[in-house]
Design a protein around this motif. Structure first.
Motif, PDB file in Angstrom:
ATOM      1  N   LEU A   1      -1.431  -7.374  14.429  1.00  0.00           N
ATOM      2  CA  LEU A   1      -2.799  -7.831  14.221  1.00  0.00           C
ATOM      3  C   LEU A   1      -3.809  -6.806  14.732  1.00  0.00           C
ATOM      4  CD1 LEU A   1      -2.449 -11.614  15.155  1.00  0.00           C
ATOM      5  CD2 LEU A   1      -2.896 -10.666  12.885  1.00  0.00           C
ATOM      6  N   THR A   2      -3.394  -6.051  15.752  1.00  0.00           N
ATOM      7  CA  THR A   2      -4.300  -5.026  16.301  1.00  0.00           C
ATOM      8  C   THR A   2      -3.836  -3.609  16.008  1.00  0.00           C
ATOM      9  OG1 THR A   2      -3.108  -5.163  18.420  1.00  0.00           O
ATOM     10  CG2 THR A   2      -5.084  -6.522  18.169  1.00  0.00           C
ATOM     11  N   SER A   3      -2.522  -3.422  15.778  1.00  0.00           N
ATOM     12  CA  SER A   3      -1.998  -2.053  15.634  1.00  0.00           C
ATOM     13  C   SER A   3      -1.970  -1.550  14.198  1.00  0.00           C
ATOM     14  CB  SER A   3      -0.581  -1.970  16.222  1.00  0.00           C
ATOM     15  OG  SER A   3       0.313  -2.800  15.485  1.00  0.00           O
ATOM     16  N   VAL A   4      -1.943  -2.448  13.221  1.00  0.00           N
ATOM     17  CA  VAL A   4      -1.860  -2.039  11.818  1.00  0.00           C
ATOM     18  C   VAL A   4      -3.140  -2.445  11.108  1.00  0.00           C
ATOM     19  CG1 VAL A   4      -0.565  -2.171   9.659  1.00  0.00           C
ATOM     20  CG2 VAL A   4       0.648  -2.309  11.834  1.00  0.00           C
ATOM     21  N   GLY A   5      -3.998  -1.454  10.859  1.00  0.00           N
ATOM     22  CA  GLY A   5      -5.269  -1.730  10.204  1.00  0.00           C
ATOM     23  C   GLY A   5      -5.495  -0.827   9.015  1.00  0.00           C
ATOM     24  N   VAL A   6      -6.753  -0.584   8.710  1.00  0.00           N
ATOM     25  CA  VAL A   6      -7.127   0.216   7.544  1.00  0.00           C
ATOM     26  C   VAL A   6      -6.553   1.621   7.627  1.00  0.00           C
ATOM     27  CG1 VAL A   6      -9.078   1.261   6.318  1.00  0.00           C
ATOM     28  CG2 VAL A   6      -9.208  -1.124   7.062  1.00  0.00           C
ATOM     29  N   LEU A   7      -6.581   2.235   8.824  1.00  0.00           N
ATOM     30  CA  LEU A   7      -6.080   3.598   8.986  1.00  0.00           C
ATOM     31  C   LEU A   7      -4.588   3.682   8.687  1.00  0.00           C
ATOM     32  CD1 LEU A   7      -6.515   6.537   9.768  1.00  0.00           C
ATOM     33  CD2 LEU A   7      -6.140   5.889  12.162  1.00  0.00           C
ATOM     34  N   GLU A   8      -3.816   2.712   9.205  1.00  0.00           N
ATOM     35  CA  GLU A   8      -2.376   2.712   8.954  1.00  0.00           C
ATOM     36  C   GLU A   8      -2.083   2.546   7.467  1.00  0.00           C
ATOM     37  OE1 GLU A   8       0.179   3.177  11.145  1.00  0.00           O
ATOM     38  OE2 GLU A   8      -1.382   3.707  12.566  1.00  0.00           O
ATOM     39  N   ALA A   9      -2.806   1.644   6.825  1.00  0.00           N
ATOM     40  CA  ALA A   9      -2.614   1.445   5.386  1.00  0.00           C
ATOM     41  C   ALA A   9      -2.941   2.714   4.616  1.00  0.00           C
ATOM     42  CB  ALA A   9      -3.487   0.285   4.897  1.00  0.00           C
ATOM     43  N   ARG A  10      -3.985   3.410   5.032  1.00  0.00           N
ATOM     44  CA  ARG A  10      -4.379   4.644   4.359  1.00  0.00           C
ATOM     45  C   ARG A  10      -3.289   5.714   4.503  1.00  0.00           C
ATOM     46  NH1 ARG A  10      -9.416   6.985   6.993  1.00  0.00           N
ATOM     47  NH2 ARG A  10     -10.312   5.019   6.218  1.00  0.00           N
ATOM     48  N   GLU A  11      -2.719   5.821   5.709  1.00  0.00           N
ATOM     49  CA  GLU A  11      -1.658   6.810   5.939  1.00  0.00           C
ATOM     50  C   GLU A  11      -0.419   6.490   5.104  1.00  0.00           C
ATOM     51  OE1 GLU A  11      -1.711   9.582   7.649  1.00  0.00           O
ATOM     52  OE2 GLU A  11      -3.797   9.312   8.205  1.00  0.00           O
ATOM     53  N   ARG A  12      -0.059   5.210   5.021  1.00  0.00           N
ATOM     54  CA  ARG A  12       1.078   4.806   4.186  1.00  0.00           C
ATOM     55  C   ARG A  12       0.834   5.182   2.732  1.00  0.00           C
ATOM     56  NH1 ARG A  12       0.881  -0.494   6.284  1.00  0.00           N
ATOM     57  NH2 ARG A  12       0.298  -1.187   4.200  1.00  0.00           N
ATOM     58  N   ARG A  13      -0.348   4.870   2.251  1.00  0.00           N
ATOM     59  CA  ARG A  13      -0.692   5.149   0.854  1.00  0.00           C
ATOM     60  C   ARG A  13      -0.644   6.647   0.575  1.00  0.00           C
ATOM     61  NH1 ARG A  13      -6.012   1.224   0.472  1.00  0.00           N
ATOM     62  NH2 ARG A  13      -4.932  -0.721  -0.041  1.00  0.00           N
ATOM     63  N   ASN A  14      -1.192   7.446   1.479  1.00  0.00           N
ATOM     64  CA  ASN A  14      -1.190   8.896   1.288  1.00  0.00           C
ATOM     65  C   ASN A  14       0.231   9.433   1.206  1.00  0.00           C
ATOM     66  OD1 ASN A  14      -3.973   9.002   1.297  1.00  0.00           O
ATOM     67  ND2 ASN A  14      -4.131   9.551   3.460  1.00  0.00           N
ATOM     68  N   TYR A  15       1.115   8.902   2.052  1.00  0.00           N
ATOM     69  CA  TYR A  15       2.511   9.344   2.030  1.00  0.00           C
ATOM     70  C   TYR A  15       3.168   8.983   0.698  1.00  0.00           C
ATOM     71  CZ  TYR A  15       7.492   9.614   2.867  1.00  0.00           C
ATOM     72  OH  TYR A  15       8.823   9.904   2.734  1.00  0.00           O
ATOM     73  N   VAL A  16       2.961   7.742   0.271  1.00  0.00           N
ATOM     74  CA  VAL A  16       3.587   7.288  -0.982  1.00  0.00           C
ATOM     75  C   VAL A  16       3.076   8.110  -2.170  1.00  0.00           C
ATOM     76  CG1 VAL A  16       3.714   5.369  -2.606  1.00  0.00           C
ATOM     77  CG2 VAL A  16       4.066   4.956  -0.172  1.00  0.00           C
ATOM     78  N   LEU A  17       1.780   8.335  -2.238  1.00  0.00           N
ATOM     79  CA  LEU A  17       1.207   9.097  -3.346  1.00  0.00           C
ATOM     80  C   LEU A  17       1.741  10.526  -3.387  1.00  0.00           C
ATOM     81  CD1 LEU A  17      -2.519   7.910  -3.240  1.00  0.00           C
ATOM     82  CD2 LEU A  17      -0.849   7.448  -5.047  1.00  0.00           C
ATOM     83  N   SER A  18       1.982  11.110  -2.223  1.00  0.00           N
ATOM     84  CA  SER A  18       2.439  12.498  -2.145  1.00  0.00           C
ATOM     85  C   SER A  18       3.927  12.642  -2.419  1.00  0.00           C
ATOM     86  CB  SER A  18       2.122  13.080  -0.759  1.00  0.00           C
ATOM     87  OG  SER A  18       0.744  13.071  -0.505  1.00  0.00           O
ATOM     88  N   ASN A  19       4.712  11.607  -2.109  1.00  0.00           N
ATOM     89  CA  ASN A  19       6.168  11.755  -2.148  1.00  0.00           C
ATOM     90  C   ASN A  19       6.891  10.836  -3.126  1.00  0.00           C
ATOM     91  OD1 ASN A  19       6.819  13.598   0.392  1.00  0.00           O
ATOM     92  ND2 ASN A  19       5.215  12.168   0.996  1.00  0.00           N
ATOM     93  N   HIS A  20       6.207   9.833  -3.648  1.00  0.00           N
ATOM     94  CA  HIS A  20       6.915   8.863  -4.485  1.00  0.00           C
ATOM     95  C   HIS A  20       6.137   8.557  -5.762  1.00  0.00           C
ATOM     96  CE1 HIS A  20      10.155   8.198  -1.653  1.00  0.00           C
ATOM     97  NE2 HIS A  20       9.241   8.278  -0.709  1.00  0.00           N
ATOM     98  N   SER A  21       5.900   9.602  -6.516  1.00  0.00           N
ATOM     99  CA  SER A  21       5.245   9.492  -7.812  1.00  0.00           C
ATOM    100  C   SER A  21       6.270   9.763  -8.911  1.00  0.00           C
ATOM    101  CB  SER A  21       4.095  10.509  -7.894  1.00  0.00           C
ATOM    102  OG  SER A  21       3.741  10.764  -9.230  1.00  0.00           O
ATOM    103  N   TRP A  22       6.376   8.837  -9.864  1.00  0.00           N
ATOM    104  CA  TRP A  22       7.292   9.054 -10.987  1.00  0.00           C
ATOM    105  C   TRP A  22       6.859  10.262 -11.813  1.00  0.00           C
ATOM    106  CZ3 TRP A  22      12.003   7.507 -11.645  1.00  0.00           C
ATOM    107  CH2 TRP A  22      12.438   6.323 -11.047  1.00  0.00           C
ATOM    108  N   ALA A  23       5.569  10.486 -11.910  1.00  0.00           N
ATOM    109  CA  ALA A  23       5.078  11.632 -12.679  1.00  0.00           C
ATOM    110  C   ALA A  23       5.593  12.935 -12.084  1.00  0.00           C
ATOM    111  CB  ALA A  23       3.550  11.627 -12.706  1.00  0.00           C
ATOM    112  N   ALA A  24       5.553  13.037 -10.736  1.00  0.00           N
ATOM    113  CA  ALA A  24       6.043  14.245 -10.079  1.00  0.00           C
ATOM    114  C   ALA A  24       7.552  14.395 -10.267  1.00  0.00           C
ATOM    115  CB  ALA A  24       5.692  14.216  -8.600  1.00  0.00           C
ATOM    116  N   CYS A  25       8.262  13.275 -10.223  1.00  0.00           N
ATOM    117  CA  CYS A  25       9.724  13.305 -10.405  1.00  0.00           C
ATOM    118  C   CYS A  25      10.082  13.784 -11.803  1.00  0.00           C
ATOM    119  CB  CYS A  25      10.301  11.920 -10.150  1.00  0.00           C
ATOM    120  SG  CYS A  25      12.076  11.790 -10.494  1.00  0.00           S
ATOM    121  N   ILE A  26       9.436  13.207 -12.819  1.00  0.00           N
ATOM    122  CA  ILE A  26       9.730  13.597 -14.199  1.00  0.00           C
ATOM    123  C   ILE A  26       9.372  15.055 -14.450  1.00  0.00           C
ATOM    124  CG2 ILE A  26       9.122  13.173 -16.616  1.00  0.00           C
ATOM    125  CD1 ILE A  26      10.918  11.036 -15.397  1.00  0.00           C
TER     126      ILE A  26
END
Length: 288
Positions: A250-275
């Motif tokens: 409730l206090t440790s996972v906020g907007v910043l954590e979500a942003r970091e997760r999203r940035n990681y996923v976009l950089s490393n787990h894109s089907w377009a990049a894989c193809i």
């Protein structure tokens, strides 16, 4: 006009599909074949003439054919090691986001409801039975909304009847579920080697859920990417600390954590990049 492709990509391994592609390559020698293996159901511990046994044999035959493809894209390094694949023609790819992830990433608004959401196959390998048991056993006072179908549907439905904190919606389309994931304080994604080998069957839905604005709650399953793990709420495999971890998030996972997760996923787990990587690999073979 008949199409005569120079590159053929197969998604998941099936005996007859693999065989047809190999026959096509035998006719047109310059054709490059690639296969993406996201699901691998191989279990020879069961009887040969059982449904699971026959499926496992079919998968092994299909996999034997797939070994001769020019490029293999398995979901984990364990598949490469355990089945002694030629690592020089393998690219590991655990899975990528779909268009629904883009909807989950719209804006950076804070979550609006103190609810938990589980969406997926209602099977023990996804941990839904353990989640419900611990939710009730630890007397977690927030609503847990469950979406999906599977062999544990009756178990979940019964729990929802007995407790006002369990809400079972049944199976809904992904767009409908997305609306709940967008506002949920906690989204859940687990994986266990129960009825399958988690080394061969990665929960690729993880990458979409990781794009939601709320806390992502996971167990430390095999091959969980560090870039997601470091910005998520990780519970013990038996979920004995589920309530504690949820409270801390409730206090440790906020907007910043979500942003970091999203940035990681976009950089490393894109089907377009894989193809794109696959085509560059195969093009070098075709033009050789």
């Amino acid at each position: 006009m008949k199409a005569k492709p120079d590159v053929c990509i197969q998604y998941n391994s099936y005996f007859f599909e693999n065989l047809v592609l190999l026959i096509y390559r035998a006719i047109r020698a310059k054709v490059a074949l690639a296969i993406i293996i996201q699901d691998l159901h191989i279990d020879l511990s069961v009887g040969v003439f059982s449904k699971r046994g026959l499926r496992s044999i079919s998968q092994r035959l299909a996999f034997w054919l797939a070994r001769t493809f020019d490029l293999i894209v398995p979901i984990s390094a364990s598949i490469v090691d355990d089945f002694r694949l030629d690592s020089s023609k393998c690219i590991i790819f655990q899975g990528g986001i779909t268009k629904f992830a883009n909807d989950l990433m719209l804006g950076e608004r804070p979550v609006s409801q103190a609810i938990g959401v589980f969406a997926g196959a209602l099977e023990s390998y996804n941990g839904v039975d353990l989640l419900v048991q611990q939710w009730l056993g630890q007397k977690i006072g927030y609503p847990l909304h469950i979406f999906g179908r599977g062999r544990l549907a009756e178990f979940v439905s019964s729990a929802a009847t007995e407790s006002s904190h369990i809400v079972y919606h049944g199976f809904l389309d992904e767009q409908s579920v997305l609306g709940w994931q967008q506002v949920a304080r906690w989204n859940f994604c687990f994986r266990y080697s129960i009825g399958l080998n988690q080394d061969y069957f990665f929960p690729s839905k993880l990458f979409n859920v990781a794009c939601a604005p709320g806390a992502l709650v996971v167990n430390n399953f095999n091959s969980l990417p560090e870039g997601i793990k470091n910005h998520s709420c990780v519970v013990a495999d038996d979920m004995s600390n589920l309530s504690l971890q949820m409270r801390e998030s409730l206090t440790s996972v906020g907007v910043l954590e979500a942003r970091e997760r999203r940035n990681y996923v976009l950089s490393n787990h894109s089907w377009a990049a894989c193809i794109d990587q696959m085509f560059r690999f195969l093009s070098s073979r075709v033009n050789a």
